[in-house]
Scaffold this active site. Structure first.
Site, PDB file in Angstrom:
ATOM      1  N   ASP A   1       0.856  -1.190   0.000  1.00 47.14           N
ATOM      2  CA  ASP A   1       0.000   0.000   0.000  1.00 47.14           C
ATOM      3  C   ASP A   1       0.889   1.235   0.000  1.00 47.14           C
ATOM      4  OD1 ASP A   1      -2.778   1.127   0.198  1.00 47.14           O
ATOM      5  OD2 ASP A   1      -1.909   2.060   1.975  1.00 47.14           O
TER       6      ASP A   1
ATOM      7  N   HIS B   1      -5.547   6.613   7.186  1.00 44.70           N
ATOM      8  CA  HIS B   1      -4.933   5.684   6.250  1.00 44.70           C
ATOM      9  C   HIS B   1      -3.430   5.667   6.539  1.00 44.70           C
ATOM     10  CE1 HIS B   1      -8.206   5.472   2.954  1.00 44.70           C
ATOM     11  NE2 HIS B   1      -8.741   5.915   4.078  1.00 44.70           N
TER      12      HIS B   1
END
Length: 225
Positions: free
Chosen positions: A7, A150
């Site tokens: 990610d 996030h």
């Protein structure tokens, strides 16, 4: 089989508009099991971080100012991922940024088909259902309570669990209970009525019929000698 769940966090949506990578997080899987080997780097983007991006990941320009440049971490990143497939949620976004940065740093870009897109997997498996990482964590009962922002490494760790579920990993109902040995399970008792055994000895008529049949066999094996 080695796979890398990956990610990233960025300053915006498009590298063509001057946006840059600011965080990379990777989790190593071997035969679909996390090995505990991770790769995590914050990156100085050499530009400001817009407020709407900070609201998503919490990474400010001030925080990133003393972090290494992408050129300083790219060799370690390329060595860590090796030639393994990359498991990414919404792979087109991350691959676009990674390839942009790799090209600037003078490294070969990665083919798009190297990525396994868990977003596409989720949409195919659950058509019409929400397919965000949070939605999939909720669907599969994965604890994401620590995900206030996030974060590349945290999201990669959560995505690794989601990926295994999408593959059919921890399927409920497959664990067999064995009475008190099962985790809270109960054994099942089935009562069947008693039936007396039936006689199996041949009748006199059946014996005669069998003897007659034997006389009609040509060259029986037991008469070969």
């Amino acid at each position: 089989m080695r796979e890398i769940v990956l990610d990233t966090e960025t300053t915006g949506f498009k590298p063509e508009e001057g946006h840059r990578l600011i965080e990379i997080g990777c989790v190593e899987l071997v035969n679909h099991v996390a090995t505990g080997r991770n790769f995590h780097r914050y990156i100085n983007p050499e530009r400001d971080v817009p407020a709407d991006a900070v609201a998503v990941h919490g990474l400010t320009g001030e925080f990133l100012a003393d972090k290494p440049l992408f050129n300083d971490v790219v060799a370690d990143f390329v060595e860590f991922i090796g030639d393994a497939p990359l498991v990414i949620h919404n792979a087109a976004f991350d691959m676009n940024f990674l390839n942009w940065e790799l090209k600037i740093a003078g490294y070969p870009v990665m083919p798009k088909d190297r990525a396994v897109d868990t977003l596409m997997m989720a949409r195919q498996k659950f058509p019409g259902a929400p397919a965000t990482l949070d939605a999939l964590c909720k669907r599969f009962g994965i604890d994401n309570s620590s995900r206030t922002y996030h974060g590349a490494l945290l999201d990669a760790q959560l995505l690794a669990e989601v990926y295994l579920e999408l593959l059919g990993g921890r399927q409920a109902g497959l664990a067999l209970s064995a009475g008190p040995l099962g985790n809270g399970g109960t054994s099942i008792r089935i009562d069947r009525p008693y039936r007396a055994p039936r006689p199996h000895a041949p009748s006199e008529e059946e014996l005669l019929a069998h003897a007659e049949l034997l006389t009609k066999l040509k060259n029986p094996l037991w008469a070969a000698e």
